[in-house]
Every structure is written in structure tokens, then in C-alpha cells.
Scaffold this active site. Structure first.
Site, short mmCIF file in Angstrom:
data_model
loop_
_atom_site.label_atom_id
_atom_site.label_comp_id
_atom_site.label_asym_id
_atom_site.label_seq_id
_atom_site.Cartn_x
_atom_site.Cartn_y
_atom_site.Cartn_z
N ASN A 1 0.86 -1.17 0.00
CA ASN A 1 0.00 0.00 0.00
C ASN A 1 0.90 1.23 0.00
O ASN A 1 1.52 1.54 1.01
CB ASN A 1 -0.88 -0.04 1.27
CG ASN A 1 -1.69 1.22 1.46
OD1 ASN A 1 -1.80 2.05 0.56
ND2 ASN A 1 -2.28 1.36 2.64
N LYS B 1 0.03 4.28 -0.24
CA LYS B 1 -0.62 5.45 0.37
C LYS B 1 -0.41 6.69 -0.52
O LYS B 1 -0.38 6.56 -1.73
CB LYS B 1 -0.10 5.65 1.80
CG LYS B 1 -0.19 4.35 2.62
CD LYS B 1 0.08 4.53 4.08
CE LYS B 1 -0.01 3.19 4.78
NZ LYS B 1 0.10 3.29 6.22
N HIS C 1 -9.22 1.12 5.07
CA HIS C 1 -7.96 1.31 5.78
C HIS C 1 -8.19 2.28 6.94
O HIS C 1 -9.00 3.21 6.83
CB HIS C 1 -6.90 1.87 4.82
CG HIS C 1 -5.53 1.86 5.41
ND1 HIS C 1 -5.11 2.82 6.30
CD2 HIS C 1 -4.51 0.98 5.30
CE1 HIS C 1 -3.88 2.53 6.69
NE2 HIS C 1 -3.49 1.42 6.09
N GLU D 1 -6.61 4.71 7.95
CA GLU D 1 -6.39 6.12 7.59
C GLU D 1 -7.62 6.70 6.87
O GLU D 1 -7.93 7.88 7.02
CB GLU D 1 -5.11 6.25 6.75
CG GLU D 1 -3.88 6.03 7.63
CD GLU D 1 -2.67 5.47 6.92
OE1 GLU D 1 -2.61 5.50 5.68
OE2 GLU D 1 -1.76 4.97 7.63
N GLU E 1 -4.99 -4.99 10.74
CA GLU E 1 -3.99 -3.95 10.91
C GLU E 1 -4.25 -3.16 12.19
O GLU E 1 -5.03 -2.19 12.18
CB GLU E 1 -4.03 -2.98 9.72
CG GLU E 1 -3.74 -3.63 8.39
CD GLU E 1 -3.17 -2.62 7.40
OE1 GLU E 1 -2.11 -2.90 6.85
OE2 GLU E 1 -3.78 -1.54 7.22
N GLY F 1 2.94 2.10 10.80
CA GLY F 1 3.95 3.15 10.67
C GLY F 1 4.68 3.48 11.96
O GLY F 1 5.41 4.46 12.02
N SER G 1 3.80 -2.24 10.31
CA SER G 1 5.24 -2.32 10.56
C SER G 1 5.85 -3.66 10.18
O SER G 1 6.75 -4.16 10.86
CB SER G 1 5.55 -1.97 12.03
OG SER G 1 5.19 -0.62 12.29
#
Ligand code: PGA
Length: 249
Positions: free
Chosen positions: A9, A11, A93, A95, A163, A169, A209
Site C-alpha cells: 500500500n 498510500k 484502511h 487512515e 492492521e 507506521g 510495521s
């Protein structure tokens, strides 16, 4: 047998310069025994499809609208992704859920549209650190799973990615036991809802991660069929060893 999947991904990262890494990845993993999916930003979909045309990499979007077309400035429909040559889409996701206030009901509507357009949907779920500390993880994952996944899901049109929001991250990852607990739970829930055949055929990815250093340990966990990788998918140098670890698992 579920075919393993390494998904990247990108992003909001990447310009035409990044296609070089895509090309290198395609050459390095030609004839791979695992599926490889890269989801670049929308601006790179068409050139990325061109770049991988002679490799085994598939290209996907990072989101789609639940309508086929219309007055929705800035949005992209599942049909447009297909038209650009994409064969998959990431949905829900964390985000998107945070930045665009997407609910699990929104994700389900998008997934329905994407599956109807023939896309493989990679639906993301995950708990926050507060939720994990309050020992609510399985309740959260159970609710997100049942609300985000539409009826009619199959092993061909659905992948679920676990996730944990706090692992994305951050360099932090759950312990193998924590990942295994959630993946076994998702498997049981899918089998109960869709029947054992379909439930067992849906691939379950871990994301958050994942790096070359921890990939092999993560891929050894039961019911982990691959990974959804953010930062480490941006360069062939980092993503290639992760794919190799999956191929060897
Ligand atoms: P990360 O992101 O690998 O950079 O933690 C994973 C994701 O958000 O899909």
C-alpha cells in the site's frame, strides 16, 4: 489451499520515478509462487499497469466510491479502477476511517460495489491502542468484520487485513500470539458466517510495521496468509525480501 499474498500500500507516496522500483520487483519475482499486489496512488494506476504488464504483479486501488459515477468530486468508482487496469482495491484502511470518517457500513457499500465490478477487495480492520489496553480487541474486530464485509463474499473476491492502528507506521508490532489470536478469531467468524469452504478460502493478511527483519516470524503464524505492507513496500530493496520470506514460508 490458500495462495499467499504480499500486498503493498503506497498510500499518498510515489511519482513516475517510483515505477522503477515496481519494474525491479517484477523482474525479481517473475513466476513467484505467491500473489503480489501493489496499490499505488490513483495518479500512477495506469502507468503502473503498463509497467507490470510482463510480470506477475497485480495493481490495485486504495479506495473506491460505492456508486458507479456521478457528482462526487475527487472520488473514483470501482468501474474506473477496472478501466485503468486494476484488479483489486484496498477498502476501510484505518487512515480512510480516520481521515474521511468512513464507517464499517460505508466500507461494506464500497466493497459491494467493488466486488460487483469484479475487483478483489482487501478489507482492513484494526483496533486502537486504547481498545487493546481495555481488552476489547476481539469485540472490535468482530464488529468491524461483520459490518464491513458484504454478503456474497468468497475466497476469490475477499481478503481481510488485520492492521492494529497502533502498529501502522510506528515500528511496533503485536506479539505472534496476539496476531495469531486475532487471525484464528477472524477465521472462525468467517467460517461461521459463510460456511467452512468459503471461510477457509478467504486470505487473511497481517499489516502494521512489517519489515524484512520481522516478516519470516509473522508468516510462520497460523492463519497468516501474507501481509499488507505500507512503508516497506515503497522500495524494491525492502519489499523484495518480504516477498521472498513469504515465498519461503
Ligand atoms: P506500515 O503500514 O507497513 O507502514 O506500518 C501498513 C498499512 O498501513 O497498510
Amino acid at each position: 489451499m490458500r495462495r499467499k499474498l504480499a500486498a503493498g500500500n503506497w498510500k499518498m507516496n510515489g511519482t513516475t520515478q517510483s515505477l522503477k522500483d515496481l519494474s525491479a520487483l517484477g523482474s525479481a519475482h517473475k513466476g513467484s509462487g505467491v500473489d503480489i499486489l501493489i496499490c499505488p496512488p490513483a495518479t500512477l494506476l495506469a502507468p503502473a499497469v503498463q509497467t507490470v504488464s510482463r510480470s506477475d504483479i497485480r495493481i490495485g486501488g486504495q479506495d473506491c466510491h460505492d456508486q458507479t459515477n456521478g457528482a462526487h468530486t475527487g472520488d473514483i468508482s470501482a468501474e474506473m479502477l477496472v478501466d485503468a487496469g486494476a484488479s483489486a482495491v484496498i477498502l476501510g484502511h484505518s487512515e480512510r476511517r480516520a481521515d474521511h470518517h468512513e464507517t464499517s457500513e460505508d466500507v461494506r457499500a464500497k466493497a459491494k460495489a467493488a466486488q460487483a465490478a469484479g475487483l478483489l477487495t482487501v478489507i482492513c480492520l484494526g483496533e486502537s491502542l486504547l481498545q487493546r489496553e481495555a481488552t476489547n480487541t476481539l469485540d472490535i474486530i468482530g464488529a468491524q468484520l461483520s459490518l464491513s464485509v458484504p454478503d456474497g463474499a468468497t475466497g476469490e473476491n475477499l481478503v481481510v487485513a488485520y492492521e492494529p492502528i497502533w502498529a501502522i507506521g510506528s515500528g511496533l508490532t503485536p506479539t505472534p500470539d496476539q496476531i495469531g489470536e486475532v487471525h484464528d478469531f477472524m477465521r472462525t467468524r468467517l467460517e461461521r458466517r459463510f460456511g467452512a469452504g468459503v471461510g477457509r478460502s478467504v486470505r487473511l493478511l497481517y499489516g502494521g510495521s512489517v519489515k524484512p527483519e520481522n516478516a519470516a516470524e509473522i508468516f510462520a503464524i497460523s492463519n497468516v496468509d501474507g501481509a499488507l505492507v505500507g512503508g516497506a513496500s515503497l522500495s524494491a530493496k525492502d519489499f523484495s525480501p518480504i516477498i521472498s520470506a513469504l515465498e519461503a514460508s
